[in-house]
Design a protein around this motif. Structure first.
Motif, PDB file in Angstrom:
ATOM      1  N   LYS A  90       7.405 -12.954  -3.567  1.00 36.32           N
ATOM      2  CA  LYS A  90       7.944 -12.188  -4.679  1.00 36.32           C
ATOM      3  C   LYS A  90       9.461 -12.100  -4.554  1.00 36.32           C
ATOM      4  O   LYS A  90      10.022 -12.149  -3.456  1.00 36.32           O
ATOM      5  N   ILE A  91      10.110 -11.929  -5.681  1.00 36.76           N
ATOM      6  CA  ILE A  91      11.575 -11.837  -5.699  1.00 36.76           C
ATOM      7  C   ILE A  91      12.025 -10.403  -5.462  1.00 36.76           C
ATOM      8  O   ILE A  91      11.480  -9.458  -6.050  1.00 36.76           O
ATOM      9  N   ASP A  92      13.013 -10.237  -4.576  1.00 39.90           N
ATOM     10  CA  ASP A  92      13.707  -8.955  -4.472  1.00 39.90           C
ATOM     11  C   ASP A  92      15.206  -9.209  -4.552  1.00 39.90           C
ATOM     12  O   ASP A  92      15.704 -10.200  -4.019  1.00 39.90           O
ATOM     13  N   ILE A  93      15.906  -8.334  -5.248  1.00 40.28           N
ATOM     14  CA  ILE A  93      17.359  -8.437  -5.382  1.00 40.28           C
ATOM     15  C   ILE A  93      17.962  -7.134  -4.871  1.00 40.28           C
ATOM     16  O   ILE A  93      17.886  -6.096  -5.529  1.00 40.28           O
ATOM     17  N   VAL A  94      18.534  -7.180  -3.685  1.00 44.08           N
ATOM     18  CA  VAL A  94      19.097  -5.985  -3.048  1.00 44.08           C
ATOM     19  C   VAL A  94      20.468  -5.693  -3.655  1.00 44.08           C
ATOM     20  O   VAL A  94      21.324  -6.577  -3.750  1.00 44.08           O
ATOM     21  N   VAL A  95      20.673  -4.447  -4.061  1.00 43.98           N
ATOM     22  CA  VAL A  95      21.957  -4.034  -4.621  1.00 43.98           C
ATOM     23  C   VAL A  95      22.602  -2.956  -3.755  1.00 43.98           C
ATOM     24  O   VAL A  95      23.736  -3.089  -3.305  1.00 43.98           O
ATOM     25  N   GLY A  96      21.884  -1.861  -3.508  1.00 48.79           N
ATOM     26  CA  GLY A  96      22.485  -0.701  -2.872  1.00 48.79           C
ATOM     27  C   GLY A  96      22.549  -0.730  -1.359  1.00 48.79           C
ATOM     28  O   GLY A  96      23.299   0.035  -0.756  1.00 48.79           O
ATOM     29  N   ALA A  97      21.771  -1.593  -0.705  1.00 47.35           N
ATOM     30  CA  ALA A  97      21.833  -1.708   0.760  1.00 47.35           C
ATOM     31  C   ALA A  97      22.957  -2.655   1.151  1.00 47.35           C
ATOM     32  O   ALA A  97      23.282  -3.585   0.410  1.00 47.35           O
ATOM     33  N   ALA A  98      23.520  -2.457   2.343  1.00 43.41           N
ATOM     34  CA  ALA A  98      24.756  -3.157   2.681  1.00 43.41           C
ATOM     35  C   ALA A  98      24.641  -4.229   3.757  1.00 43.41           C
ATOM     36  O   ALA A  98      25.465  -5.142   3.796  1.00 43.41           O
ATOM     37  N   THR A  99      23.662  -4.160   4.653  1.00 42.43           N
ATOM     38  CA  THR A  99      23.696  -5.047   5.809  1.00 42.43           C
ATOM     39  C   THR A  99      23.789  -6.520   5.407  1.00 42.43           C
ATOM     40  O   THR A  99      23.030  -7.002   4.552  1.00 42.43           O
ATOM     41  N   SER A 100      24.691  -7.240   6.036  1.00 42.39           N
ATOM     42  CA  SER A 100      24.873  -8.667   5.738  1.00 42.39           C
ATOM     43  C   SER A 100      23.710  -9.508   6.260  1.00 42.39           C
ATOM     44  O   SER A 100      23.625 -10.699   5.954  1.00 42.39           O
ATOM     45  N   ARG A 101      22.795  -8.906   7.021  1.00 44.40           N
ATOM     46  CA  ARG A 101      21.625  -9.634   7.510  1.00 44.40           C
ATOM     47  C   ARG A 101      20.710 -10.079   6.362  1.00 44.40           C
ATOM     48  O   ARG A 101      19.921 -11.013   6.529  1.00 44.40           O
ATOM     49  N   ILE A 102      20.801  -9.412   5.218  1.00 42.08           N
ATOM     50  CA  ILE A 102      19.896  -9.714   4.103  1.00 42.08           C
ATOM     51  C   ILE A 102      20.028 -11.175   3.673  1.00 42.08           C
ATOM     52  O   ILE A 102      19.040 -11.827   3.338  1.00 42.08           O
ATOM     53  N   THR A 103      21.251 -11.693   3.685  1.00 38.62           N
ATOM     54  CA  THR A 103      21.431 -13.121   3.399  1.00 38.62           C
ATOM     55  C   THR A 103      21.906 -13.862   4.651  1.00 38.62           C
ATOM     56  O   THR A 103      22.413 -14.986   4.558  1.00 38.62           O
ATOM     57  N   GLY A 104      21.715 -13.223   5.810  1.00 38.59           N
ATOM     58  CA  GLY A 104      22.004 -13.855   7.091  1.00 38.59           C
ATOM     59  C   GLY A 104      20.712 -14.211   7.790  1.00 38.59           C
ATOM     60  O   GLY A 104      19.854 -14.895   7.231  1.00 38.59           O
ATOM     61  N   ASP A 105      20.515 -13.697   8.992  1.00 35.80           N
ATOM     62  CA  ASP A 105      19.330 -14.087   9.767  1.00 35.80           C
ATOM     63  C   ASP A 105      18.019 -13.601   9.157  1.00 35.80           C
ATOM     64  O   ASP A 105      16.952 -14.131   9.457  1.00 35.80           O
ATOM     65  N   ALA A 106      18.080 -12.590   8.262  1.00 38.64           N
ATOM     66  CA  ALA A 106      16.854 -12.068   7.640  1.00 38.64           C
ATOM     67  C   ALA A 106      16.628 -12.621   6.234  1.00 38.64           C
ATOM     68  O   ALA A 106      15.798 -12.101   5.492  1.00 38.64           O
ATOM     69  N   CYS A 107      17.333 -13.678   5.869  1.00 36.39           N
ATOM     70  CA  CYS A 107      17.190 -14.225   4.515  1.00 36.39           C
ATOM     71  C   CYS A 107      15.780 -14.761   4.284  1.00 36.39           C
ATOM     72  O   CYS A 107      15.063 -15.067   5.233  1.00 36.39           O
ATOM     73  N   GLN A 108      15.398 -14.842   3.028  1.00 31.74           N
ATOM     74  CA  GLN A 108      14.108 -15.432   2.671  1.00 31.74           C
ATOM     75  C   GLN A 108      14.271 -16.160   1.333  1.00 31.74           C
ATOM     76  O   GLN A 108      15.198 -15.885   0.575  1.00 31.74           O
ATOM     77  N   PRO A 109      13.397 -17.108   1.008  1.00 35.78           N
ATOM     78  CA  PRO A 109      13.601 -17.973  -0.160  1.00 35.78           C
ATOM     79  C   PRO A 109      13.698 -17.253  -1.496  1.00 35.78           C
ATOM     80  O   PRO A 109      14.274 -17.782  -2.444  1.00 35.78           O
ATOM     81  N   TYR A 110      13.118 -16.036  -1.573  1.00 35.86           N
ATOM     82  CA  TYR A 110      13.069 -15.324  -2.842  1.00 35.86           C
ATOM     83  C   TYR A 110      13.889 -14.032  -2.795  1.00 35.86           C
ATOM     84  O   TYR A 110      13.741 -13.157  -3.649  1.00 35.86           O
ATOM     85  N   GLY A 111      14.748 -13.908  -1.778  1.00 36.55           N
ATOM     86  CA  GLY A 111      15.551 -12.703  -1.586  1.00 36.55           C
ATOM     87  C   GLY A 111      16.998 -12.931  -1.987  1.00 36.55           C
ATOM     88  O   GLY A 111      17.575 -13.988  -1.705  1.00 36.55           O
ATOM     89  N   PHE A 112      17.600 -11.916  -2.603  1.00 29.32           N
ATOM     90  CA  PHE A 112      18.979 -12.010  -3.074  1.00 29.32           C
ATOM     91  C   PHE A 112      19.736 -10.736  -2.707  1.00 29.32           C
ATOM     92  O   PHE A 112      19.146  -9.678  -2.535  1.00 29.32           O
ATOM     93  N   HIS A 113      21.062 -10.866  -2.593  1.00 26.45           N
ATOM     94  CA  HIS A 113      21.920  -9.716  -2.290  1.00 26.45           C
ATOM     95  C   HIS A 113      23.053  -9.732  -3.298  1.00 26.45           C
ATOM     96  O   HIS A 113      23.768 -10.726  -3.415  1.00 26.45           O
ATOM     97  N   TRP A 114      23.261  -8.623  -4.001  1.00 27.19           N
ATOM     98  CA  TRP A 114      24.021  -8.687  -5.239  1.00 27.19           C
ATOM     99  C   TRP A 114      25.416  -8.076  -5.203  1.00 27.19           C
ATOM    100  O   TRP A 114      26.405  -8.744  -5.506  1.00 27.19           O
ATOM    101  N   ALA A 115      25.570  -6.779  -4.900  1.00 25.36           N
ATOM    102  CA  ALA A 115      26.833  -6.090  -5.199  1.00 25.36           C
ATOM    103  C   ALA A 115      27.899  -6.244  -4.111  1.00 25.36           C
ATOM    104  O   ALA A 115      29.081  -6.403  -4.410  1.00 25.36           O
ATOM    105  N   PHE A 116      27.522  -6.177  -2.855  1.00 25.39           N
ATOM    106  CA  PHE A 116      28.470  -6.137  -1.747  1.00 25.39           C
ATOM    107  C   PHE A 116      27.673  -6.299  -0.468  1.00 25.39           C
ATOM    108  O   PHE A 116      26.452  -6.303  -0.483  1.00 25.39           O
ATOM    109  N   ASP A 117      28.352  -6.412   0.657  1.00 25.29           N
ATOM    110  CA  ASP A 117      27.676  -6.298   1.950  1.00 25.29           C
ATOM    111  C   ASP A 117      28.683  -5.860   2.997  1.00 25.29           C
ATOM    112  O   ASP A 117      29.875  -5.688   2.702  1.00 25.29           O
TER     113      ASP A 117
END
Length: 397
Positions: A117-144
């Protein structure tokens, strides 16, 4: 009694459509903190921004109605995952966004990987979301945390703030923000003299502030957010930290926290945001609509949630399907240009766009309500965020 093959097929389809998880329409979940330390930072205001995106898109996509559901994860990963699991398995939610609080966002991101499933993180900040914890359907939007460190940390070191002490929220977000800012400080020739960690949603920061004060660091870096940041700043004033010559750096502050503090207390603070309501015609038009609905100006989380919701819907339309693989590919393919920001989405799911270094105005400099920021510098997206190859995301190797 005999049944035709058509009637059997019709009955099967009817049963399938009535089965939990096979809901008709397109369903988006807004999952965030609506009652705790981050309630103003995101909360119900992010929900309103998502509703605005759905309305602006036209209320339906691919001939199907768009529905929004929402819940309060209370900043607890187990509660967040439990809600997300029910949404995916029972309620037929197609995408979850906002996801304030890094520990919750990381947990939901892992569940989204499992459920495709797709998730698009906006309010959380950790850069791990698109770093070592990235996943094919995960996105990070506003900042990190990396972008905030480059913006605020880099600027303060270059202006003479070359010794730092951190007051850090004791969970994933705080650790990431302290780590990323420390690396920027040291890369620019500064020193980190120490750090102290405080529980999320603290009411008494006195012992932590005394340690920061005794460090004699030129800059006290507040690696926290929401009410923790505003309470830190209010109590720092009582201890005379700024009056004594040290500078406070709100490493994750938004206009919501500045408004809560008031200009008298917040004046002179340097911060990085990805959105400011009075920056250009597009941002002003969105902000004025938002203000009419909420009585407040949006911050980068609210505007970012509008953008994440709109971008998802555009991707569904372009893909011609709700299929996760197809929609995720379209999110990465389509350029983004809306009231929040303009930019591109990398292979690791990172939305790259400019950020802005602001100084909070003195009360005498503010000419109208919510006129809070002076622009010090624009931080180009390619400087604020690492490339996908350099992010540590396994998908890019």
């Amino acid at each position: 009694m005999k049944f035709s093959s058509w009637s059997i097929a019709f009955a099967a389809c009817a049963a399938l459509s009535a089965t939990p998880g096979y809901a008709q329409g397109v369903k988006i979940g807004i999952l965030n903190d609506q009652s705790g330390v981050y309630a103003d930072y995101g909360g119900k205001w992010s929900l309103e921004a998502a509703r605005m995106a759905v309305e602006d898109f036209g209320g339906e996509v691919l001939g199907q109605k768009i529905e929004i559901v929402t819940a309060d994860h209370q900043n607890k990963p187990d509660i967040g995952v439990s809600i997300a699991r029910k949404w995916y398995d029972v309620d037929g939610v197609d995408m979850i966004t906002e996801l304030t609080t890094s520990s919750v966002a990381l947990a939901v991101q892992e569940l989204s990987r499992e459920k495709k499933k797709i998730d698009i993180v906006v309010g959380a900040a950790t850069s791990r979301i698109t770093g070592d914890a990235c996943q094919p359907y995960g996105f990070h939007w506003a900042f990190d945390t990396h972008a905030l460190a480059v913006g605020t940390g880099g600027a303060l070191v270059k202006s003479g703030g070359d010794s730092w002490y951190f007051m850090t929220a004791d969970y994933a977000f705080g650790y990431a923000l302290e780590k990323d800012t420390s690396e920027v400080v040291q890369a620019n020739g500064g020193k980190v003299l120490g750090a102290v960690r405080h529980p999320l949603n603290s009411s008494d920061f006195s012992s932590f502030l005394l340690q920061a004060q005794s460090s004699k660091a030129k800059v006290v870096g507040l690696a926290n957010a929401g009410l923790d940041t505003t309470n830190s700043i209010k109590q720092a004033a009582e201890f005379g930290i700024v009056a004594g010559g040290q500078k406070l750096a709100g490493l994750l502050m938004t206009i919501a926290e500045v408004h809560g503090l008031g200009l008298q207390a917040a004046q002179g603070l340097v911060l990085t945001e990805a959105y400011y309501w009075d920056r250009d015609d597009k941002s002003r038009a969105f902000a004025e609509k938002f203000f009419k609905r909420t009585g407040r100006m949006p911050n980068m989380i609210h505007a970012g949630t509008y953008s994440s919701t709109l971008s998802y819907l555009k991707a569904v339309k372009a893909a011609g399907t709700k299929d996760t693989e197809a929609v995720a590919a379209k999110i990465k393919e389509l350029p983004v240009d809306d009231a929040f920001a303009s930019g591109k989405v990398l292979a690791n799911g990172r939305f790259v766009h400019d950020l802005y270094l602001f100084e909070v105005k003195k009360p005498s400099e503010s000419k109208k309500p919510w006129d809070y920021y002076k622009l010090l510098a624009t931080v180009p997206g390619d400087s604020a965020f690492p490339t996908a190859a350099a992010s540590g995301c396994p998908l890019t190797k």
